[in-house]
Design an enzyme around this catalytic site. Structure first.
Site, mmCIF file in Angstrom:
data_model
loop_
_atom_site.group_PDB
_atom_site.id
_atom_site.type_symbol
_atom_site.label_atom_id
_atom_site.label_comp_id
_atom_site.label_asym_id
_atom_site.label_seq_id
_atom_site.Cartn_x
_atom_site.Cartn_y
_atom_site.Cartn_z
ATOM 1 N N LYS A 13 0.801 -1.171 -0.070
ATOM 2 C CA LYS A 13 0.000 0.121 -0.095
ATOM 3 C C LYS A 13 0.900 1.177 0.025
ATOM 4 C CE LYS A 13 -1.999 -0.922 4.184
ATOM 5 N NZ LYS A 13 -1.323 -2.177 4.333
ATOM 6 N N ARG A 88 -8.732 1.258 10.274
ATOM 7 C CA ARG A 88 -8.195 -0.210 10.729
ATOM 8 C C ARG A 88 -9.109 -0.944 11.522
ATOM 9 N NH1 ARG A 88 -2.161 1.166 9.457
ATOM 10 N NH2 ARG A 88 -1.030 -1.015 9.300
ATOM 11 N N ARG A 160 12.366 -1.270 9.811
ATOM 12 C CA ARG A 160 11.274 -0.746 11.091
ATOM 13 C C ARG A 160 11.471 -1.689 12.053
ATOM 14 N NH1 ARG A 160 5.894 0.312 7.850
ATOM 15 N NH2 ARG A 160 5.085 -0.685 9.649
ATOM 16 N N ARG A 171 0.823 -8.136 13.909
ATOM 17 C CA ARG A 171 0.281 -7.176 12.796
ATOM 18 C C ARG A 171 -0.861 -8.193 12.078
ATOM 19 N NH1 ARG A 171 5.708 -5.324 11.031
ATOM 20 N NH2 ARG A 171 4.667 -4.142 9.324
HETATM 21 P P1 AMP Z 1 1.834 0.818 8.966
HETATM 22 O O1 AMP Z 1 2.956 1.832 8.613
HETATM 23 O O2 AMP Z 1 0.809 1.102 8.042
HETATM 24 O O3 AMP Z 1 2.381 -0.604 8.685
HETATM 25 O O4 AMP Z 1 1.542 0.855 10.457
HETATM 26 C C1 AMP Z 1 2.516 0.789 11.425
HETATM 27 C C2 AMP Z 1 1.687 0.562 12.706
HETATM 28 O O5 AMP Z 1 1.327 1.789 13.117
HETATM 29 C C3 AMP Z 1 0.701 -0.592 12.931
HETATM 30 O O6 AMP Z 1 1.212 -1.754 13.361
HETATM 31 C C4 AMP Z 1 0.243 0.131 14.272
HETATM 32 O O7 AMP Z 1 0.728 0.103 15.483
HETATM 33 C C5 AMP Z 1 0.060 1.786 14.000
HETATM 34 N N1 AMP Z 1 -1.062 2.086 12.890
HETATM 35 C C6 AMP Z 1 -0.958 2.635 11.832
HETATM 36 N N2 AMP Z 1 -2.226 3.130 11.313
HETATM 37 C C7 AMP Z 1 -2.974 2.727 12.518
HETATM 38 C C8 AMP Z 1 -4.375 2.859 12.541
HETATM 39 N N3 AMP Z 1 -5.313 3.460 11.606
HETATM 40 N N4 AMP Z 1 -4.937 2.585 13.911
HETATM 41 C C9 AMP Z 1 -4.146 2.184 14.765
HETATM 42 N N5 AMP Z 1 -2.665 1.818 14.674
HETATM 43 C C10 AMP Z 1 -2.344 2.227 13.587
#
Ligand code: AMP
Length: 217
Positions: A13, A88, A160, A171
């Site tokens: 994404k 989410r 990361r 996740r």
């Molecule tokens: P991403 O960069 O999209 O893979 O998100 C990394 C992490 O950020 C996730 O595993 C959550 O801990 C947090 N996160 C990102 N977006 C959300 C969201 N909409 N609601 C809650 N936590 C989020």
């Protein structure tokens, strides 16, 4: 054009959102990047959310909802945006619907990045990203031109902190339990557009352009 990118962790994404943002000029709103910025800047929010993120859990809805609400009202979002990583959960989707209604705007497409789980694990394990500009690379499928250095801003790349086996597993569980149920909701709303996200990056991008009406140009 207003787009929501939806799919499991590692489905590409972020990579596709960055490309589409470059092509269209639309802002890319990555909740993950916004949250990582709070952590790197050691803000109050950053301190509250670090342990959730490192463990691969969702950070509290109140935080993501407020951040999103403020972000989509910024002037650069006037003609549209690409949101990656929100909503989410059902509570976030409800709050998002209320926000859109209040702002009298609508989402054009919820783009679903469909991908088999074994592919996603391989992608996440080789992923490196730029802590400064958010660019994402893969050691095998999308390596940076110079090892360890960001192509876009020349910062040092890093893995990361949540791209480790335990956090990746969490996740996925979180995605299955809390995020995937949103698929039905968006299917029923007629907004869902499904993308085969298991292809090579360039091929996914071609399909994405067609899907959002850029005709593959
Ligand atoms: P991403 O960069 O999209 O893979 O998100 C990394 C992490 O950020 C996730 O595993 C959550 O801990 C947090 N996160 C990102 N977006 C959300 C969201 N909409 N609601 C809650 N936590 C989020």
């Amino acid at each position: 054009m207003r787009l929501v990118f939806f799919g499991p962790p590692g489905s590409g994404k972020g990579t596709q959102a960055i490309r589409l943002a470059q092509k269209t000029g639309l802002p890319h709103i990555s909740l993950g990047d916004m949250l990582r910025l709070e952590i790197s800047q050691q803000t109050e929010i950053g301190k509250q959310i670090k342990s959730f993120m490192d463990a691969g859990k969702l950070v509290p809805d109140s935080i993501t909802i407020e951040l999103t609400k403020a972000r989509i009202q910024q002037p650069d979002c006037k003609n549209g945006f690409i949101i990656d990583g929100f909503p989410r959960s059902l509570a976030q989707a409800d709050a998002f619907d209320r926000m859109l209604k209040d702002l009298k705007i609508d989402i054009d497409h919820v783009v679903y990045f469909q991908i088999p789980v074994d592919l996603v694990i391989e992608r996440l394990c080789g992923r490196v990203s730029c802590p400064k500009c958010g660019a994402v690379f893969h050691l095998k499928y999308n390596p940076p031109k110079k090892a360890g250095v960001c192509d876009r801003c020349s910062s040092e790349l890093a893995q990361r902190t949540d791209d480790n086996e335990t956090s990746i597993r969490t996740r996925f569980e979180v995605y299955e339990d809390q995020t995937k149920p949103l698929l039905e909701r968006y299917k029923n709303s007629g907004q869902l557009a499904t993308l085969d996200a298991g292809q090579l990056i360039d091929d996914v991008f071609k399909d994405l352009l067609k899907l959002v009406g850029y005709g593959g140009n």
